[in-house]
Scaffold this active site. Structure first.
Site, PDB file in Angstrom:
ATOM      1  N   SER A 151       0.196  -1.514  -0.782  1.00 49.56           N
ATOM      2  CA  SER A 151      -0.056  -0.224   0.109  1.00 49.56           C
ATOM      3  C   SER A 151       0.756   1.588  -0.207  1.00 49.56           C
ATOM      4  CB  SER A 151      -0.589   0.073   1.088  1.00 49.56           C
ATOM      5  OG  SER A 151      -0.236   0.125   2.452  1.00 49.56           O
ATOM      6  N   ASP A 152       1.203   2.322  -0.623  1.00 51.47           N
ATOM      7  CA  ASP A 152       0.912   3.912  -0.370  1.00 51.47           C
ATOM      8  C   ASP A 152       1.060   3.713   0.746  1.00 51.47           C
ATOM      9  OD1 ASP A 152       2.493   6.000  -0.044  1.00 51.47           O
ATOM     10  OD2 ASP A 152       1.230   7.053  -2.142  1.00 51.47           O
ATOM     11  N   TRP A 153       1.850   4.700   2.101  1.00 51.33           N
ATOM     12  CA  TRP A 153       1.851   4.435   3.441  1.00 51.33           C
ATOM     13  C   TRP A 153       0.227   5.214   3.824  1.00 51.33           C
ATOM     14  CZ3 TRP A 153       5.515   2.380   1.278  1.00 51.33           C
ATOM     15  CH2 TRP A 153       6.797   1.468   2.043  1.00 51.33           C
ATOM     16  N   GLY A 154      -0.133   4.828   4.524  1.00 52.36           N
ATOM     17  CA  GLY A 154      -1.681   4.688   4.842  1.00 52.36           C
ATOM     18  C   GLY A 154      -2.681   4.670   3.732  1.00 52.36           C
ATOM     19  N   ALA A 155      -2.446   4.192   2.531  1.00 53.01           N
ATOM     20  CA  ALA A 155      -4.035   3.879   1.898  1.00 53.01           C
ATOM     21  C   ALA A 155      -4.801   3.435   2.253  1.00 53.01           C
ATOM     22  CB  ALA A 155      -3.129   3.675   0.657  1.00 53.01           C
TER      23      ALA A 155
END
Ligand code: BGC
Length: 741
Positions: free
Chosen positions: A229-233
Site C-alpha cells: 500500500s502507499d503509506w496509509g492508503a
C-alpha cells in the site's frame, strides 16, 4: 537441505504471525516471523532516503546522505533508456550499501495537468515514454539485488484530495493512457513490488480494488511480485487483502492485524487469501536477503559524476538564436538566487539528503576561470527588493551576456498539494524585464518541477534553457551545457502550453466534492494539442542541440512483431551530439477516436560531427493496439497507418504509410446489432444481403443511400417490418450461425 519455499515457511506460522507478516513493524520495516527476517523499504525514487534512527515519526526528516540523482521530471527529458538503467544500478548499489531491500520508485503516473504538485516525480505525459524509461530504471535497480516499487498504481494524477478523490475515467483512457505505462514496466521489468495509490478509481479505492490489483495486474499482465500500500492508503484491511493487497505500510500498531485474525476466525476472510499474501511477503524478503551484502559500499564520487551526466542529458535547450554555447572567455554576469542556492528536487517523501551539492554559479566561475559577477536579484521566496533589482541591473548592464536564473519557489511545488497557476513569481518577471532592458542578450535558465508559462517572454530572449530540478550535480550540468562542454540532447517529455487555459484537463482539474472527471478522455498532453491543432509554446519532444541532424532514407515494414522503421541519422554540424529520433503513428481511417499522432518508438543516437548511422526501431505491435470496449481486449485495427519520424512531435521529417493487418475482432451478433454490423460480418453479411434482396422491399434495399440511412438501425427492430424479407426466427438462426462460425 534446501531452503523452505515461502509457502512452506508460511505454513509453519500461526494465524497471528501470518497476519503480522502482512503489515509493517514500523514506518519503514516489515515484521519478523520465524524463518522470515525483517527488511527495509525506503523512498525513492531518485535517491535513497533512509531515515536514521533518531528521525521523526512522520517519516519525513533526517535521512542519511545519498546521491540525489535528477528527479523524474529531468530523467524523463533524457529520453535515454541506457542512462536510466545506469541510474537504476547506482540507486541499487546505494540501497544495498544502506541495507535497504526495496526502493520506493519509480513513479510512472501520467502528467495529466501541468498543475499536479508532484509532476516533478513523474516522467512524462506520454505512457510509452513513461513505461520504457520506468522499466529501464527498474531493470537497473533490480540487477543489484534491490527491489523496485512501481507507483502510484493507479490514476494518482493530482495531489488535491489525493487520499480520497475518485478519478472517474472511461475505460479507453484508463487502459490506453493511465495504465499503459504501468503495464509496460510490469511486463518488461517485473518490479518486485507495485505500490497501490491512495485515490479511488471510478469510485473504488485502489487499495481495495480486485479488478485493479488482481484481474488486471496479476491475471492480465502477469505480475508476479507483491502489492504494497502507499503509506496509509489502506481503508479496510480485510477488503484490501481480498482484493490483492499483500502488505500494508506503515505499521498500524497491530490494529488491522487483529482485524484480519478476526475475519479469518469468523470465516469472513478465506484463510488461503492470507496465506497467499504472507507467502508473497516471505518471498519478497527472501529476494531482498539474497541481494543483501553487509559489506557493500558505493563510490560517492563516481555517483556524483553519474548524477551530473544524467542531469546534463536532461537539460532541454528550448531556444537558441546563437548566443549559446558561450566561449570560455565571454564576458558574462550571473543573476538569480537559484544560481547560487539551487532548487534541485521537490518537497515531500522523495527529498534526498545529498552527498554533495553543486551550484551553477560556482561551476560557471570555474569553467570561465574568472570571478564572474553575480547578483541574486531575489531571495528564497522568489521575491526581490528594489536594491536587489538595482544591483542585478548593474551587473547585467556591464556584461556582454547575462545568465538569468529564474524558477518556481520551493513553496509552490510539493507532494500533498497542487499548483494554482503556471506563472513564474511576478517579482522574477519584473526582474527579467529590468535585466532585459539593461541587456537584451539575456539567457534565461529555468529551475522548475512542473512547466511554467513562457509565452510572455520567450520570444524576447535570445536563448532559453529548461533546467528542471536536476539533482545534486545540476549546477555543474547547467554550466557544462551553457559552455558547450556537453552538447544538450534533452527533449520535452511534456508540452509547454501557451496558457493554462489551453491544457486538456482545464475545467476538469482537480474536480470537486470527491470526484475528478477525466473529461478529456484520451486526449492528454500533445494528443490534445494536436487533435485541436492548437499552438503551443514548445511541443512534446522538442529540444535543440549545438549541432544539426538530418534524418534520411526512412522506410517502414509491418510484420507480426509490429512495424520496423529504418533510417539514417547524420550529424551535419561540426560538434559531436545526440539526436532523439521519435516515431509517431496515426490511423486516420480508424473507426474509433484517436489522437492524430502517438509516440510509439524513440531512440537516442550519439554521433560524432559528420558521422552517419543506420538506425532501426521496432514499434511493437501491442503498442499499436487500442482498448476495444466491445470485447474488453486490446485490438490492432487494420488499415494504412501513418508513420511519422521526427525530431519532435511538431518537427516531423518523414511521413510514411504502412498497411497493417489488424486483429480479427469477433463481436457476437445479437438482435441489437445494427444492420451495418451484420452486413459487415463475413458470414452473416452475404446471407442477409441475399435475403433482403428477396423481400418486397428489395428495390429499396439495393439503394445505397437507403442502406446507409438504415445502417445504424438495430437489426431486430427492422426485421419484423413488412417486406423485410427476413422473419424473426430466421434472423435468430442466422445470428446463431454467424456467431458459431
Ligand atoms: C507517498 C509515496 C511514498 C510514501 C513513503 C507516501 O506519502 O505517496 O510516494 O513512497 O509516502 O514515504
Amino acid at each position: 537441505m534446501t531452503n523452505p519455499t515461502p509457502e512452506q515457511t508460511v505454513a509453519a506460522l500461526t494465524l497471528e504471525q501470518k497476519a503480522g507478516l502482512t503489515s509493517g513493524a514500523d514506518f519503514w520495516t516489515t515484521k519478523e516471523a520465524p524463518g522470515v527476517p525483517s527488511i527495509m523499504l525506503t523512498d525513492g525514487p531518485h535517491g535513497v532516503r533512509k531515515q536514521d534512527a533518531s528521525a521523526d515519526h512522520l517519516g519525513l526528516a533526517g535521512s542519511v546522505p545519498a546521491t540525489c540523482f535528477p528527479p523524474a521530471v529531468a530523467l524523463g527529458s533524457s529520453f535515454d533508456e541506457d542512462l536510466l538503467v545506469r541510474v537504476g544500478e547506482a540507486l541499487g548499489e546505494e540501497a544495498r550499501a544502506e541495507g535497504v531491500g526495496v526502493l520506493l520508485g519509480p513513479g510512472v503516473n501520467i502528467k495529466r495537468s501541468p498543475l499536479c504538485g508532484r509532476n516533478f516525480e513523474y516522467l512524462s505525459e506520454d505512457p510509452l515514454l513513461s513505461g520504457v524509461l520506468g522499466a529501464a530504471l527498474v531493470n537497473g535497480l533490480q540487477s543489484q539485488g534491490v527491489g523496485g516499487s512501481l507507483k502510484h498504481f493507479a490514476a494518482n494524477n493530482q495531489e488535491t484530495d489525493r487520499m480520497r478523490v475518485s478519478a472517474d475515467i472511461d475505460e479507453r483512457p484508463l487502459r490506453e493512457i493511465y495504465l499503459r505505462g504501468f503495464q509496460r514496466v510490469v511486463q518488461d521489468a517485473q518490479p518486485w513490488t507495485v505500490m497501490c495509490s491512495y485515490n479511488r478509481i471510478n469510485g473504488t479505492y485502489a487499495s481495495q480494488d480486485p479488478w485493479l490489483l488482481t484481474s488486471v495486474l496479476r491475471n492480465e499482465w502477469g505480475f508476479a511480485g507483491l502489492v504494497v500500500s502507499d503509506w496509509g492508503a489502506v481503508v479496510d484491511r480485510v477488503a484490501s487483502l481480498s482484493a490483492g493487497l499483500d502488505l500494508e505500510m506503515p505499521s498500524s500498531s497491530g490494529r488491522t492485524d487483529a482485524e484480519l485474525v478476526a475475519a479469518v476466525t469468523s470465516g469472513t476472510l478465506d484463510a488461503a487469501i492470507l496465506d497467499t499474501a504472507a507467502a508473497r511477503v516471505a518471498e519478497l524478503v527472501q529476494k531482498a536477503v539474497a541481494g543483501a551484502d553487509a559489506n557493500a559500499s558505493y563510490d560517492v564520487e563516481a555517483h556524483n559524476s553519474l548524477a551530473r551526466e544524467a542531469a546534463a542529458a536532461s537539460v532541454v535547450l528550448l531556444k537558441n538564436d546563437g548566443v549559446l554555447p558561450l566561449a570560455r572567455s565571454a564576458s558574462v554576469a550571473v543573476v538569480g538566487h537559484v544560481a547560487q542556492a539551487p532548487r534541485y528536487q521537490g518537497a515531500g517523501s522523495s527529498q534526498i539528503n545529498p552527498t554533495r551539492l553543486e551550484n551553477a554559479l560556482q561551476e560557471i566561475r570555474s569553467l570561465a576561470g574568472t570571478e564572474v559577477p553575480f547578483a541574486p536579484g531575489y531571495g528564497e521566496d522568489g521575491v526581490g527588493t528594489p536594491e536587489q533589482t538595482a544591483q542585478a541591473v548593474a551587473v547585467a548592464g556591464a556584461a556582454e551576456t547575462v545568465l538569468l536564473f529564474l524558477g518556481v519557489p520551493a513553496s509552490q511545488e510539493s507532494e500533498g498539494f497542487d499548483r494554482e497557476h503556471l506563472e513564474l513569481p511576478a517579482a522574477q518577471l519584473e526582474l527579467l524585464e529590468a535585466v532585459l532592458a539593461a541587456n537584451p542578450r539575456t539567457v534565461v535558465i529555468l529551475s522548475n518541477g512542473g512547466v511554467v508559462r513562457l509565452s510572455g517572454f520567450a520570444h524576447r530572449v535570445p536563448a532559453l534553457v529548461e533546467g528542471w530540478l536536476l539533482g545534486q550535480a545540476g549546477g555543474g550540468a547547467i554550466a557544462q551545457v551553457l559552455y558547450g562542454v556537453v552538447n544538450p540532447s534533452g527533449r520535452l517529455a511534456e508540452t509547454i502550453p501557451v496558457r493554462l487555459e489551453d491544457t486538456a484537463a482545464f475545467g476538469n482539474f482537480p474536480g470537486e466534492h470527491g470526484h475528478v472527471r477525466y473529461g478529456e478522455g484520451l486526449m492528454v498532453g500533445y494528443r490534445w494539442f494536436d487533435a485541436r491543432n492548437m499552438e503551443v509554446s514548445y511541443p512534446f519532444g522538442h529540444g535543440l542541440s549545438y549541432t544539426t541532424f538530418e534524418l534520411s532514407g526512412a522506410s517502414a515494414v509491418a510484420d507480426g512483431a509490429g512495424i520496423t522503421v529504418s533510417l539514417t541519422v547524420t550529424n551535419t554540424g561540426d560538434r559531436d551530439g545526440a539526436e532523439i529520433v521519435q516515431v509517431y503513428t496515426g490511423l486516420a481511417s480508424s473507426a474509433v477516436s484517436r489522437a492524430p499522432r502517438e509516440l510509439k518508438g524513440f531512440a537516442k543516437v550519439h554521433l560524432a560531427a559528420g558521422e552517419s548511422r543506420a538506425v532501426q526501431l521496432l514499434l511493437r505491435r501491442e503498442d499499436l493496439a487500442y482498448w476495444d470496449t466491445r470485447v474488453s481486449a486490446w485490438s490492432v485495427e487494420s488499415g494504412s497507418y501513418t508513420v511519422e519520424i521526427g525530431a519532435s512531435s511538431r518537427d516531423i521529417r518523414a511521413s510514411l504509410a504502412v498497411d497493417v493487418a489488424g486483429d480479427e475482432v469477433r463481436v457476437p451478433l445479437t438482435t441489437d446489432s445494427s444492420i451495418g454490423e451484420v452486413m459487415a460480418h463475413p458470414v452473416a453479411g452475404p446471407i442477409m444481403t441475399a435475403a433482403m434482396g428477396s423481400g418486397s422491399n428489395a428495390g429499396l434495399m439495393s439503394d445505397p443511400s437507403i442502406l446507409k440511412m438504415l445502417a445504424s438501425a438495430p437489426i431486430g427492430r427492422m426485421m419484423g417490418f413488412p417486406g423485410s424479407g427476413v422473419e424473426p426466427e430466421q434472423l435468430e438462426q442466422l445470428l446463431a450461425m454467424a456467431n458459431a462460425s
